[in-house]
Design a protein around this motif. Structure first.
Motif, PDB file in Angstrom:
ATOM      1  N   GLY A 179       0.820  -1.194   0.000  1.00 25.92           N
ATOM      2  CA  GLY A 179       0.000   0.000   0.000  1.00 25.92           C
ATOM      3  C   GLY A 179       0.859   1.251   0.000  1.00 25.92           C
ATOM      4  O   GLY A 179       2.068   1.199   0.231  1.00 25.92           O
ATOM      5  N   VAL A 180       0.218   2.378  -0.262  1.00 19.32           N
ATOM      6  CA  VAL A 180       0.932   3.648  -0.341  1.00 19.32           C
ATOM      7  C   VAL A 180       0.330   4.621   0.665  1.00 19.32           C
ATOM      8  O   VAL A 180      -0.878   4.818   0.708  1.00 19.32           O
ATOM      9  CB  VAL A 180       0.847   4.259  -1.748  1.00 19.32           C
TER      10      VAL A 180
ATOM     11  N   PHE B 224       7.486  -1.932  -3.488  1.00 22.02           N
ATOM     12  CA  PHE B 224       6.081  -1.746  -3.118  1.00 22.02           C
ATOM     13  C   PHE B 224       5.230  -2.832  -3.759  1.00 22.02           C
ATOM     14  O   PHE B 224       5.518  -3.298  -4.873  1.00 22.02           O
ATOM     15  CB  PHE B 224       5.562  -0.379  -3.585  1.00 22.02           C
TER      16      PHE B 224
ATOM     17  N   VAL C 102       1.193  -3.017  -4.601  1.00 20.72           N
ATOM     18  CA  VAL C 102      -0.019  -2.194  -4.578  1.00 20.72           C
ATOM     19  C   VAL C 102      -1.105  -2.853  -5.410  1.00 20.72           C
ATOM     20  O   VAL C 102      -0.840  -3.684  -6.288  1.00 20.72           O
ATOM     21  CB  VAL C 102       0.264  -0.768  -5.106  1.00 20.72           C
TER      22      VAL C 102
ATOM     23  N   GLN D  65      -1.444   4.015  -8.482  1.00 23.48           N
ATOM     24  CA  GLN D  65      -0.377   4.030  -7.485  1.00 23.48           C
ATOM     25  C   GLN D  65       0.885   3.385  -8.040  1.00 23.48           C
ATOM     26  O   GLN D  65       2.000   3.873  -7.809  1.00 23.48           O
ATOM     27  CB  GLN D  65      -0.826   3.306  -6.222  1.00 23.48           C
TER      28      GLN D  65
ATOM     29  N   ARG E 292       2.314  -5.406  -8.787  1.00 19.37           N
ATOM     30  CA  ARG E 292       0.854  -5.357  -8.705  1.00 19.37           C
ATOM     31  C   ARG E 292       0.361  -6.679  -8.121  1.00 19.37           C
ATOM     32  O   ARG E 292       0.852  -7.754  -8.452  1.00 19.37           O
ATOM     33  CB  ARG E 292       0.253  -5.173 -10.100  1.00 19.37           C
TER      34      ARG E 292
ATOM     35  N   SER F 217      -0.758   0.988   4.161  1.00 20.72           N
ATOM     36  CA  SER F 217      -1.931   1.599   3.544  1.00 20.72           C
ATOM     37  C   SER F 217      -2.666   2.479   4.549  1.00 20.72           C
ATOM     38  O   SER F 217      -2.876   2.099   5.701  1.00 20.72           O
ATOM     39  CB  SER F 217      -2.882   0.513   3.025  1.00 20.72           C
TER      40      SER F 217
END
Length: 375
Positions: free
Chosen positions: A6-7, A27, A29, A34, A47, A68
């Motif tokens: 998450g970001v 990351f 996500v 994102q 992803r 997140s």
């Protein structure tokens, strides 16, 4: 590699700092927008769909960080991770406050960090820094308002903390146009470290009992706050008092007073130098660090968060070879001779180790031998 799921603002900031440290960060996500944003900042991006299979990168990571800011999404991520936890690295989850801590641990997080607590800790530290800045400005205004010289008075027999603090205050005063003399009523002896530090800092100490106080516009007590502790004549009132020892307020006199409960006065003087924009050279940094070490008994007595933070900053500037020599000074020859003969007469009585030194040539060997035997 650290894999951030998450970001969020905090997660992105942590990723940037880790990357500057040379650590590998990636990351994972669920949102294509994102993913595009992170790729544009040169991060590795994976992803993934929580409803599908976990990418292999989850198992290869050193740690997983659920960052997140959307709580339902974070909970869904933890649910998926919790079901496969035995095959995955440790999991850290960031949550808004401690109310979510237990719930997120039950869902699979090995460690939970409430952001509210981190922010509160940082805020308290910032407020402490603001107080240091206020006091430094007040002291600076006082120095700039006076002409003449400053007399820095230490305890009767100054220790490394007092010597380093006095040297630091002298440097601080000089930076704002005032020269200072250092004084004490006793001697810099007892511990070998005291004499080594005095020599390294090239300190000239005046005998307080022979000082002409009329020559000074400011009298400063450092690492001591009372007349009795410094042997300052009762009719002489200090202008500045900077100390870390707890004493009744009624016993402390001075136009400017800074008495904070820290492990060492060196901690306070280091802050004055930094807040005043005064450069701390490697020798003084080593001396101030040693002052903290000795007065806190190697961080086992009265140490505070501020002591640890200041010590860490001093280490970045200090002459480490010099600090090591101060930390482990050699016994003098006379001390070795006295120790050798004393050990032959040593006795153990219950839980006590008794050593009769007999007649010795150098009285300063006594504390050296005591320190050696206590190690």
């Amino acid at each position: 590699m650290y894999l951030i799921l998450g970001v969020g603002d905090v997660g992105l900031e942590v990723a940037e700092r880790l990357r500057r440290q040379g650590r590998e960060v990636g990351f994972a996500v669920t949102d294509s927008r994102q993913a595009s944003l992170l790729s544009g900042r040169a991060f590795k991006v994976e992803r993934w769909d929580p409803a599908g299979e976990l990418p292999q990168v989850f198992r290869e990571a050193e740690a997983l960080v659920v960052a997140s800011q959307d709580l339902p999404s974070a909970e869904e991520m933890l649910k998926v991770i919790g079901e496969r936890k035995k095959d995955l690295p440790p999991v850290l989850a960031l949550v808004p406050d401690e109310l979510f801590e237990l719930d997120f641990k039950e869902k699979g997080a090995d460690m939970v960090l409430p952001l509210s607590q981190l922010l509160a800790d940082r805020l308290l530290g910032a407020l402490e820094d603001l107080e240091c800045m206020r006091q430094e400005r007040e002291l600076r205004r006082l120095l700039l308002s006076r002409k003449g010289r400053m007399l820095v008075v230490m305890q009767v027999n100054p220790d490394p903390d007092a010597l380093a603090s006095a040297a630091a205050l002298k440097k601080y005063a000089r930076a704002f146009g005032m020269e200072a003399d250092l004084s004490c009523a006793g001697e810099v002896g007892g511990y070998y470290q005291n004499r080594v530090m005095r020599n390294l800092l090239e300190l000239e100490l005046l005998n307080l009992r022979a000082v002409d106080f009329e020559k000074y516009s400011i009298i400063a007590l450092v690492d001591v706050s009372t007349h009795s502790g410094s042997a300052l004549p009762k009719e002489i009132f200090p202008t500045v008092v900077i100390d870390h020892h707890s004493v009744p307020a009624s016993e402390v006199q001075g136009k400017f007073k800074d008495i904070r409960i820290t492990g060492a006065t060196s901690t306070l003087l280091a802050k004055y130098l930094w807040c005043g924009g005064v450069e701390v050279d490697p020798t003084l940094a080593a001396a101030l660090a040693m002052g903290i070490v000795t007065d806190t008994l190697y961080f086992t007595r009265g140490v505070t968060r501020l002591d640890l933070e200041v010590f860490q900053q001093l280490l970045e500037k200090a002459d480490l070879d010099l600090l090591r020599s101060l930390h482990s000074p050699l016994l003098s020859k006379s001390a070795f001779d006295s120790l050798a003969s004393a050990l032959k007469r040593a006795k153990i009585v219950e839980n006590c180790f008794l050593v009769n030194l007999g007649e010795i040539e150098d009285s300063e060997a006594v504390p050296q031998i005591a320190d050696f035997l206590l190690q």
